[in-house]
Scaffold this active site. Structure first.
Site, PDB file in Angstrom:
ATOM      1  CB  SER A 254      -3.849  -2.306   3.738  1.00  0.00           C
ATOM      2  OG  SER A 254      -3.842  -3.721   3.642  1.00  0.00           O
ATOM      3  CE  LYS A 255       1.268   0.269   8.500  1.00  0.00           C
ATOM      4  NZ  LYS A 255       1.936   1.359   9.171  1.00  0.00           N
ATOM      5  NE  ARG A 256      -2.827  -6.461   9.495  1.00  0.00           N
ATOM      6  CZ  ARG A 256      -3.241  -6.832  10.700  1.00  0.00           C
ATOM      7  NH1 ARG A 256      -4.200  -6.171  11.302  1.00  0.00           N
ATOM      8  NH2 ARG A 256      -2.717  -7.873  11.293  1.00  0.00           N
ATOM      9  NE  ARG A 470       3.715  -8.613   4.106  1.00  0.00           N
ATOM     10  CZ  ARG A 470       3.534  -7.360   4.543  1.00  0.00           C
ATOM     11  NH1 ARG A 470       2.755  -7.147   5.568  1.00  0.00           N
ATOM     12  NH2 ARG A 470       4.082  -6.355   3.928  1.00  0.00           N
TER      13      ARG A 470
END
Ligand code: GLU
Length: 496
Positions: A254-256, A470
């Protein structure tokens, strides 16, 4: 019966950035088709009108082209089974829904969302699976006839209440799923558009698809499709459910947690050959165990039975290692130079960045440092780049984390929407915009001087921007699980 000519397809929905999962399905579908001398089709599934965009479709096509996954028929190429965009096939689906109604396999449903919510709530309270209760299935024909022209309605398929459906999967064998688990799926929406389930079955049939290779998240939908093929009396294609790509913590990719858009890997300077090789390696192995192989080699040796069903972890470090091998072993110095020019210092890229930096440079030698943010991956800097006199490390990380989350939810990624995002975030946090943007500026540019922030973020794109945000959190020591929980709670309570 004469064996049908093998035809496979990949059927992305153009609702976001081109996902590596789409490339993964396309790769296996292409290899299988080529191995059998068959055809590989690209179909755009844009029945979700609100979320589908032409920009997303264009990016998906570009990304698949960049990877060298070439299709035989598609919206850009045409072909004998077109159109290849579901929005252009709208007129087709209603007739098929009507055929099902006439045969008693489907029915118009007038239930309001309030009634459906109430029904689900009661079912959950009783500990049952939420499932349409069949209310409109039993309406008298005369009542249906009078309500049809005047009331909003959907069309639902009938699904047996008891018994078991058997789904044959080439890799997994017979999968048994109880009909009681399967909802009476909506086939046509109130706006007259088909849902995915009806459109996919009708189109796979009309396009004579013989083998469907899709992700394992679709296994639970397979009974609906099996039943629809049965209702229509059509020959069922073979289905092959590929194992899902995973984040390093084994959750669904997932892009998270990971950059998932193909564009990110292009922007990071990966070679398409290496990305294809890596995607191939994640689900499959060469008979001789060699990890480095080209698309042509994979096609030549392709064999479905060599697909492994384990949970493949998408590991950027491993992909980087593989890319390094491709760079060193396959590119002469000349080819290397050409690739760099093509990738970074091409006219198109420079023309995007020059308007942003022209005002700020005096000589060409100023350009390099100023434009570096465009070609950088994750910039190198340390804690001292941040203004820790003004803000504590925890405060900086908090702002960055909130920025990541807001950025994940932003679908329209451009200067003005980014500007608004940060204005709103500062307001929600009752912070000065300057204090919110400061840490973000460092994360994105890695430098004290750079072109304007929102233009830069728009240029490098959502995946790269999020990856840099991030990365900045990691440079500052990361956030612990406990801190993250706290931040999540606080974030949930923030004003939109
Ligand atoms: N449009 C679906 C998707 O985006 C296709 C799934 C399938 O292969 O049937 O995942």
């Amino acid at each position: 019966m004469e064996a049908r000519k093998v035809r496979t397809r990949v059927a992305p929905s153009p609702t976001g950035d081109p996902h590596v999962g789409t490339a993964y399905m396309a790769l296996f579908s292409l290899c299988f088709a080529r191995q059998h001398g068959g055809q590989f089709v690209l179909r755009i599934e844009d029945t979700d009108v609100a979320r589908s965009t032409p920009e997303s479709e264009a990016k998906i096509l570009d990304s698949l082209r960049w990877l060298g996954l070439d299709w035989d028929e598609g919206p850009d190429k045409g072909g004998p089974y077109g159109p290849y965009r579901q929005s252009e096939r709208k007129a087709i689906y209603g007739g098929y829904a009507q055929t099902l109604i006439d045969a008693g396999h489907a029915f118009p449903c007038f239930c309001t969302s309030e009634r459906l919510d109430e029904m689900r709530r009661e079912q959950m309270q009783r500990g049952e699976t939420a499932r349409y209760d069949g209310h409109c299935m039993h309406l008298p024909a005369a009542e249906v006839a009078t309500r049809l022209p005047n009331e909003a309605h959907v069309v639902r398929m009938k699904v047996p209440a008891t018994g078991t459906c058997i789904v044959n999967d080439r890799l997994r064998g017979e999968i048994e799923i109880d009909w009681a688990q399967i909802d009476m799926q909506v086939l046509m929406k109130t706006d007259g558009n088909p849902t995915y389930h009806l459109a996919v079955v009708v189109d796979d049939h009309l396009m004579e698809i013989t083998h469907i290779i899709r992700g394992e998240e679709w296994i639970n939908s397979a009974p609906k499709h099996v039943l629809l093929y049965e209702y229509f009396g059509w020959e069922m294609p073979e289905i092959i459910h590929m194992p899902l790509l995973r984040n390093p913590d084994k959750s669904k990719l997932s892009k998270r947690k990971n950059p998932t858009s193909i564009g990110f890997y292009e922007r990071m300077g990966f070679l398409p050959e290496a990305v294809i090789n890596y995607l191939g390696m994640l689900g499959w192995s060469m008979p001789d165990g060699e990890e480095k192989f080209s698309l042509q080699e994979m096609i030549k040796q392709f064999d479905l039975s060599r697909i492994s069903l384990g949970a493949p972890v998408f590991d950027i470090a491993k992909l980087k290692w593989l890319n390094g091998r491709w760079l060193r072993e396959n590119l002469s110095d000349e080819a290397f130079a050409d690739k760099i020019i093509e990738w970074a210092y091409n006219r198109e890229n420079l023309l995007k960045v020059i308007p942003l930096i022209k005002e700020r440079v005096d000589v060409f030698s100023d350009v390099g440092p100023m434009a570096a943010f465009l070609v950088d991956g994750l910039p190198a800097y340390d804690e001292s780049a941040f203004n820790t006199k003004q803000q504590s490390l925890d405060e900086i990380k908090r702002v960055l984390q909130f920025a990541v989350w807001r950025a994940e939810a932003l679908s329209d990624w451009q200067h003005d929407t980014l500007n608004q995002l940060f204005v709103d975030l500062a307001e929600a946090l009752t912070m000065k915009i300057r204090d919110v943007l400061g840490p973000v500026f460092v994360a994105i540019s890695g430098k004290p001087v750079s072109p304007p922030l929102f233009d830069s973020m728009a240029l490098i794109g959502p995946d790269m921007s999020r990856a840099r945000l991030r990365h900045a959190i990691e440079v500052l020591g990361g956030v612990s699980k406990k801190q993250l929980k706290k931040l999540e709670k606080e974030y949930a309570g923030l004003a939109a």
